[in-house]
Design a protein around this motif. Sequence first.
Motif: not given
Length: 232
Positions: A179, A192, A210, A212, A195-196, A31, A176
């Motif tokens: 973290t 952008n 997150t 999102d 993730d969190r 992340q 990937e």
Amino acid sequence: MKPLLECQGLTKKYNNFYALSNLDLTLERGQIVGLLGPNGSGKTTLIKLINGLLIPTDGRVMINSLAPGVETKKLVSYLPERGYLNDHMRVDEILSYFVDFYDNFSIERANAMLKDLEIDTHARLRTLSKGTKEKVQLVLVMSRDAELYILDEPIGGVDPAARDYILHTILTNYNENATILLSTHLITDIENVLDRVIFLQNGQLTLNATVDEIRSKWGKSVDALFREVFKC
Ligand SMILES: Nc1ncnc2c1ncn2[C@@H]1O[C@H](COP(=O)(O)OP(=O)(O)OP(=O)(O)O)[C@@H](O)[C@H]1O
């Protein structure tokens, strides 16, 4: 699988002042996490505790179930808030030093990123602009094969036009499964890629969500939520 990072009841007191209070935080692998908060909220204190550079007043930090120390050094690649390189050295001399010092340092990756960023490796660090020095330091940190990258204000001095490009260059060059925990005040530039996000306020963790979740729950960008919470 064990969490990559676990902070339990983490507390740091300077004299009678609590810079960090009873912080619980777990980070999984893979992340990109933004550590956000106003000046003095405890971001650097938390980062130093994770790196074992400060001893907690209470609570504990575990990286891959290990307390910060010799064994966790190879798991973590850390970019401190302030410059840490010898200004009189040339970039290529610093690269050689990193090759000798870290067995997980990839000179191929570093050279590819430096080339991409059009940085002259024969230049002495003191002749480079502040933003270019920051780019070199970031490249060095991201050229190590680590599980946790900790970046304290990585792009503060870089001009806005170059930020996207740097983030792209850096983030396409790391493993990937690792973290990245990064502290920044430049939320819009970085939002952008995150993730969190974690909000710190007066040494306390006030949000861990997150990007999102923030967008769906509050219908806002991270930057807009930050401005609302911190009234700035
Ligand atoms: N060595 C120290 N002795 C006393 N107080 C300290 C010390 N280091 C930090 N503090 C205090 O602890 C609080 C948290 O500092 P810290 O540097 O962690 O904040 P920060 O969120 O990283 O801030 P900034 O965004 O300005 O870099 C601040 O009030 C700071 O003045």
